[in-house]
Structures are given as structure tokens and as C-alpha cells.
Design a protein around this motif. Structure first.
Motif, PDB file in Angstrom:
ATOM      1  N   HIS A  53     124.973  10.778 -31.867  1.00 55.08           N
ATOM      2  CA  HIS A  53     124.674  12.127 -31.786  1.00 55.08           C
ATOM      3  C   HIS A  53     123.145  12.428 -32.292  1.00 55.08           C
ATOM      4  O   HIS A  53     122.732  13.687 -32.036  1.00 55.08           O
ATOM      5  CB  HIS A  53     125.347  12.853 -32.803  1.00 55.08           C
ATOM      6  CG  HIS A  53     127.206  12.878 -32.422  1.00 55.08           C
ATOM      7  ND1 HIS A  53     127.537  13.686 -31.574  1.00 55.08           N
ATOM      8  CD2 HIS A  53     128.082  12.067 -32.910  1.00 55.08           C
ATOM      9  CE1 HIS A  53     128.748  13.422 -31.391  1.00 55.08           C
ATOM     10  NE2 HIS A  53     129.155  12.618 -32.307  1.00 55.08           N
ATOM     11  N   ALA A  54     122.363  11.630 -32.933  1.00 53.92           N
ATOM     12  CA  ALA A  54     121.130  11.759 -33.370  1.00 53.92           C
ATOM     13  C   ALA A  54     120.107  11.712 -32.292  1.00 53.92           C
ATOM     14  O   ALA A  54     120.097  11.142 -31.436  1.00 53.92           O
ATOM     15  CB  ALA A  54     120.719  11.033 -34.462  1.00 53.92           C
ATOM     16  N   ASP A  55     118.943  12.493 -32.394  1.00 55.96           N
ATOM     17  CA  ASP A  55     117.956  12.266 -31.327  1.00 55.96           C
ATOM     18  C   ASP A  55     116.952  11.421 -32.054  1.00 55.96           C
ATOM     19  O   ASP A  55     116.325  10.608 -31.215  1.00 55.96           O
ATOM     20  CB  ASP A  55     116.968  13.684 -31.626  1.00 55.96           C
ATOM     21  CG  ASP A  55     117.829  14.867 -31.161  1.00 55.96           C
ATOM     22  OD1 ASP A  55     118.368  14.680 -29.978  1.00 55.96           O
ATOM     23  OD2 ASP A  55     117.803  15.921 -31.980  1.00 55.96           O
ATOM     24  N   ILE A  82     120.327  14.040 -41.533  1.00 56.33           N
ATOM     25  CA  ILE A  82     121.694  13.639 -41.953  1.00 56.33           C
ATOM     26  C   ILE A  82     121.605  12.265 -42.597  1.00 56.33           C
ATOM     27  O   ILE A  82     120.983  11.301 -41.897  1.00 56.33           O
ATOM     28  CB  ILE A  82     122.677  13.675 -40.773  1.00 56.33           C
ATOM     29  CG1 ILE A  82     122.745  14.932 -40.139  1.00 56.33           C
ATOM     30  CG2 ILE A  82     124.063  13.113 -41.217  1.00 56.33           C
ATOM     31  CD1 ILE A  82     123.535  15.119 -38.870  1.00 56.33           C
ATOM     32  N   ASN A  83     122.133  12.017 -43.682  1.00 56.17           N
ATOM     33  CA  ASN A  83     122.324  10.690 -44.460  1.00 56.17           C
ATOM     34  C   ASN A  83     123.765  10.278 -44.088  1.00 56.17           C
ATOM     35  O   ASN A  83     124.852  10.938 -44.135  1.00 56.17           O
ATOM     36  CB  ASN A  83     122.380  10.799 -45.966  1.00 56.17           C
ATOM     37  CG  ASN A  83     122.889   9.737 -46.648  1.00 56.17           C
ATOM     38  OD1 ASN A  83     123.156   8.605 -46.170  1.00 56.17           O
ATOM     39  ND2 ASN A  83     123.271   9.880 -47.940  1.00 56.17           N
ATOM     40  N   ILE A  84     123.879   9.215 -43.290  1.00 55.38           N
ATOM     41  CA  ILE A  84     125.061   8.786 -42.553  1.00 55.38           C
ATOM     42  C   ILE A  84     125.441   7.438 -42.646  1.00 55.38           C
ATOM     43  O   ILE A  84     124.396   6.688 -42.470  1.00 55.38           O
ATOM     44  CB  ILE A  84     125.338   9.389 -41.419  1.00 55.38           C
ATOM     45  CG1 ILE A  84     126.697   9.288 -40.806  1.00 55.38           C
ATOM     46  CG2 ILE A  84     124.352   8.908 -40.403  1.00 55.38           C
ATOM     47  CD1 ILE A  84     126.934   9.899 -39.547  1.00 55.38           C
ATOM     48  N   HIS A  85     126.586   6.841 -43.024  1.00 52.50           N
ATOM     49  CA  HIS A  85     126.674   5.434 -42.939  1.00 52.50           C
ATOM     50  C   HIS A  85     127.398   4.960 -41.421  1.00 52.50           C
ATOM     51  O   HIS A  85     127.023   3.704 -41.363  1.00 52.50           O
ATOM     52  CB  HIS A  85     128.141   5.386 -43.934  1.00 52.50           C
ATOM     53  CG  HIS A  85     127.716   5.149 -45.492  1.00 52.50           C
ATOM     54  ND1 HIS A  85     126.835   3.773 -45.846  1.00 52.50           N
ATOM     55  CD2 HIS A  85     127.766   5.585 -46.551  1.00 52.50           C
ATOM     56  CE1 HIS A  85     126.426   3.974 -47.086  1.00 52.50           C
ATOM     57  NE2 HIS A  85     127.141   4.824 -47.635  1.00 52.50           N
ATOM     58  N   GLU A  86     128.080   5.809 -40.975  1.00 59.68           N
ATOM     59  CA  GLU A  86     128.482   5.330 -39.464  1.00 59.68           C
ATOM     60  C   GLU A  86     127.512   5.244 -38.637  1.00 59.68           C
ATOM     61  O   GLU A  86     127.095   6.304 -37.900  1.00 59.68           O
ATOM     62  CB  GLU A  86     129.761   6.449 -39.012  1.00 59.68           C
ATOM     63  CG  GLU A  86     130.714   6.562 -40.030  1.00 59.68           C
ATOM     64  CD  GLU A  86     130.580   7.203 -41.404  1.00 59.68           C
ATOM     65  OE1 GLU A  86     131.544   7.493 -42.042  1.00 59.68           O
ATOM     66  OE2 GLU A  86     129.527   8.033 -41.272  1.00 59.68           O
ATOM     67  N   VAL A  87     127.117   3.988 -38.267  1.00 57.72           N
ATOM     68  CA  VAL A  87     125.969   3.811 -37.247  1.00 57.72           C
ATOM     69  C   VAL A  87     126.332   4.361 -35.845  1.00 57.72           C
ATOM     70  O   VAL A  87     125.454   4.984 -35.044  1.00 57.72           O
ATOM     71  CB  VAL A  87     125.482   2.272 -37.225  1.00 57.72           C
ATOM     72  CG1 VAL A  87     124.745   2.134 -36.018  1.00 57.72           C
ATOM     73  CG2 VAL A  87     125.168   1.844 -38.416  1.00 57.72           C
ATOM     74  N   VAL A 144     117.816  14.301 -37.350  1.00 57.71           N
ATOM     75  CA  VAL A 144     117.744  12.887 -37.534  1.00 57.71           C
ATOM     76  C   VAL A 144     118.556  12.314 -38.203  1.00 57.71           C
ATOM     77  O   VAL A 144     118.989  12.716 -39.505  1.00 57.71           O
ATOM     78  CB  VAL A 144     116.138  12.758 -38.253  1.00 57.71           C
ATOM     79  CG1 VAL A 144     115.822  11.612 -38.882  1.00 57.71           C
ATOM     80  CG2 VAL A 144     114.996  13.529 -37.452  1.00 57.71           C
ATOM     81  N   ALA A 145     119.029  11.056 -38.061  1.00 60.86           N
ATOM     82  CA  ALA A 145     120.025  10.448 -38.912  1.00 60.86           C
ATOM     83  C   ALA A 145     119.388   9.109 -39.626  1.00 60.86           C
ATOM     84  O   ALA A 145     118.696   8.393 -39.082  1.00 60.86           O
ATOM     85  CB  ALA A 145     121.154   9.977 -37.968  1.00 60.86           C
ATOM     86  N   MET A 146     119.673   9.466 -40.893  1.00 64.83           N
ATOM     87  CA  MET A 146     119.175   8.025 -41.984  1.00 64.83           C
ATOM     88  C   MET A 146     120.252   7.228 -41.986  1.00 64.83           C
ATOM     89  O   MET A 146     121.268   7.643 -42.511  1.00 64.83           O
ATOM     90  CB  MET A 146     118.474   8.888 -43.078  1.00 64.83           C
ATOM     91  CG  MET A 146     117.833   8.132 -44.123  1.00 64.83           C
ATOM     92  SD  MET A 146     116.737   9.352 -45.069  1.00 64.83           S
ATOM     93  CE  MET A 146     117.952  10.239 -45.375  1.00 64.83           C
ATOM     94  N   ILE A 147     119.957   6.075 -41.784  1.00 65.35           N
ATOM     95  CA  ILE A 147     121.173   4.936 -42.099  1.00 65.35           C
ATOM     96  C   ILE A 147     120.568   3.832 -42.937  1.00 65.35           C
ATOM     97  O   ILE A 147     119.330   3.847 -43.171  1.00 65.35           O
ATOM     98  CB  ILE A 147     121.640   4.408 -40.699  1.00 65.35           C
ATOM     99  CG1 ILE A 147     120.222   3.493 -40.021  1.00 65.35           C
ATOM    100  CG2 ILE A 147     122.134   5.583 -39.779  1.00 65.35           C
ATOM    101  CD1 ILE A 147     120.761   2.675 -38.976  1.00 65.35           C
ATOM    102  N   GLU A 199     112.288   3.375 -37.531  1.00 68.08           N
ATOM    103  CA  GLU A 199     112.174   4.463 -37.112  1.00 68.08           C
ATOM    104  C   GLU A 199     112.116   4.603 -35.489  1.00 68.08           C
ATOM    105  O   GLU A 199     111.409   3.818 -34.870  1.00 68.08           O
ATOM    106  CB  GLU A 199     111.047   5.369 -37.682  1.00 68.08           C
ATOM    107  CG  GLU A 199     111.063   6.822 -37.156  1.00 68.08           C
ATOM    108  CD  GLU A 199     110.020   7.597 -37.922  1.00 68.08           C
ATOM    109  OE1 GLU A 199     109.857   8.848 -37.584  1.00 68.08           O
ATOM    110  OE2 GLU A 199     109.302   7.071 -38.751  1.00 68.08           O
ATOM    111  N   GLY A 200     112.946   5.228 -34.786  1.00 68.72           N
ATOM    112  CA  GLY A 200     112.915   5.399 -33.549  1.00 68.72           C
ATOM    113  C   GLY A 200     114.172   6.045 -32.927  1.00 68.72           C
ATOM    114  O   GLY A 200     115.104   6.492 -33.584  1.00 68.72           O
ATOM    115  N   THR A 201     114.521   5.953 -31.683  1.00 67.19           N
ATOM    116  CA  THR A 201     115.658   6.664 -30.694  1.00 67.19           C
ATOM    117  C   THR A 201     116.666   5.795 -30.943  1.00 67.19           C
ATOM    118  O   THR A 201     116.638   4.699 -31.329  1.00 67.19           O
ATOM    119  CB  THR A 201     115.164   6.934 -29.396  1.00 67.19           C
ATOM    120  OG1 THR A 201     114.924   5.614 -28.405  1.00 67.19           O
ATOM    121  CG2 THR A 201     113.827   7.786 -29.236  1.00 67.19           C
TER     122      THR A 201
END
Length: 277
Positions: free
Chosen positions: A212-214, A201-206, A31-34, A227-229
């Protein structure tokens, strides 16, 4: 399984970093958090293992509420939470192997920890993990001799050797070149699948998050607004995450809570948000 319910963080200044956010992470998903700087991403990650103390809410890991634990119980529970830091958080003067084995400090006595004495099976597994992250020939190198990408891999290996129930990753790629960033992200997602542990993952690069994220979660001003794919994250969703613009919800397609400028942005179907931190 990680379950976060109505998590809040208010600082003594009165600033609300988190405004009652809830989410669940389970299985082997990544899970990527942007979100923009100051949205609350790092605070959210750090509240989970109480490196930052939440003001209210629950954080349950396999049913145990981490927010209710005393210091001794929390120290034990943190063995189940692997943390990978933006600034690596390594001991520069120690070797790669010594840094990786610090991930087992919660499993040995204080005297063994002081002497940096670990069981043979821990050392053997450390070698295996270093091979897995591409550092199999660097166990005796000092960390201060490594590149940024190599240091990040040491941090990943240290977290994995804990046998965690979840991996928390705070901005793993901002100082890395694009190729190394992709390598690190692939490594994290592969480890999630191999170890059957979720990764948040806390990430800035969208673009990295979408590749890579599900699942992607977007924060703005301390609240979840998407929140979504990756396929579901369109331009309107990005506007909501990075500008606070509302998704259109009126008959004529305008956003009820958007400014005139934001309505123009949302009305342009050819617009693509670039960068965005």
C-alpha cells in the motif's frame, strides 16, 4: 510539507530512542515506517506533534518549526496534524458522531466544546466523512459497541475532519484480521489522494507496507537504515532493518560490519524474511 531534521530523543535513563534522523514527507504520498520493536518508530511519530518531547532537532510543517512553539501555539498547530492511534484513543461511552466531532474541538470555544456544540457545517461534513469510511449508518452507535475495524475507521474519520496538513498513523492494524487490515490501509491511501495530504504510517506488517505504501523507511536502533520504494526493499534491505546487518560493500560481497551468521544470511539469494517485527 513535513521536514524532520536531525531529530533526537534521549530518555532520562540515557537510552537513545532516536539518533539524529531526518526525512521529508509531502504531497499525497503514503510513507510506511517499518522496523523491529524498540527501533524508535512510535517515538518518531509522537515527537512530530510533541506528544513526546524531542531532545533535539527540528520538525517543520509548512515551514513552521513545531519544536519551538509554546503551549498555546502548539495547541493551534496540532489542528494541522491528524493523529490516528493504535489503541483508537476514542471515548467509549460517546457515540460515533460525538467522537468524530472531537476532531473539531480545536476550532470551537471552550464553552462550545464543553457542551459538545458544533457548527452545522461541521456536523454535515462529519456525516459525509462517516459515509466515506463506511460508517454512514452508525453515527448514533456508542463506540464500545463497535468492532476493532469499525473503531479504527472512527479514528480515521476524526483525524480527517480536522482538515490536517498531514496524517500520522501509529500501528493501525495489529489487532485486525487480514481483510480488515487491507481495508484500513486502502482507506488511508485513498484519503491521502482525495484530500491531497501525506500519510506517515508506523506499521509492523511488512507485506501491508509493501502493498500500500508509495515509499518505505526502515528504522533500526534509532536510525534510518533504508529508504526507497516497495520494489527496492529486497532481502538485504530487510536484513538491515530487522537485524542491523550491513548491505554488502566489499569486493567479495561480504558485509564489513556483519556477523558471520549475518554474512551467511546475506549470501543466500533464496532466503526470504518471514514476518519480522
Amino acid at each position: 510539507m513535513l521536514e524532520v531534521t536531525e531529530l533526537r530523543k534521549t530518555y532520562p535513563t540515557g537510552d537513545e530512542a532516536l539518533k539524529g534522523v531526518s526525512m521529508a514527507v509531502e504531497g499525497s504520498e503514503t510513507v510506511a515506517m517499518i522496523g523491529p520493536s524498540g527501533a524508535g518508530k512510535s517515538t518518531f511519530i509522537r515527537c512530530i506533534n510533541r506528544l513526546t518531547e524531542p531532545s533535539d532537532g527540528e520538525v517543520r510543517l509548512d515551514g513552521s518549526d513545531l519544536t519551538e512553539l509554546d503551549d498555546d501555539a502548539l495547541r493551534t498547530a496540532r489542528r494541522d496534524v491528524g493523529m490516528i492511534f493504535q489503541e483508537y484513543n476514542l471515548v467509549e461511552r460517546l457515540t460515533v458522531m460525538e467522537n468524530v466531532l472531537t476532531g473539531r474541538l480545536g476550532y470551537v470555544s471552550a464553552w462550545s466544546a464543553f457542551r459538545r456544540s458544533f457548527p452545522a457545517e461541521d456536523i454535515e461534513r462529519a456525516y459525509d466523512i462517516l459515509d466515506r469510511v463506511g460508517l454512514g449508518d452508525m453515527e448514533n452507535k456508542r463506540v464500545d459497541e463497535l468492532s476493532g475495524g469499525q473503531r479504527q475507521r472512527v479514528g480515521i474519520a476524526r483525524a480527517v475532519i480536522q482538515n490536517p496538513k498531514i496524517l500520522l498513523v501509529d500501528e493501525p492494524t495489529p489487532s485486525l484480521d487480514p481483510e480488515t487490515s487491507n481495508t484500513v490501509m486502502r482507506l488511508l491511501t485513498d484519503i491521502a489522494a482525495e484530500q491531497d495530504v501525506p500519510v506517515l504510517i508506523n506499521i509492523h506488517e511488512v507485506d501491508l507496507a509493501m502493498e500500500h505504501a508509495d515509499r518505505i523507511v526502515g528504522l533500526h536502533d534509532g536510525g534510518f537504515v533504508f529508504e526507497g520504494t516497495p520494489d527496492e526493499l529486497d532481502d538485504a534491505g530487510l536484513d538491515r532493518v530487522y537485524r542491523g546487518a550491513e548491505i554488502p560493500d566489499t569486493a567479495d560481497g561480504t558485509a564489513t560490519d556483519a556477523t558471520d551468521e549475518e554474512r551467511e544470511i546475506l549470501a543466500d539469494p533464496d532466503r526470504t524474511l518471514k514476518g519480522g517485527t
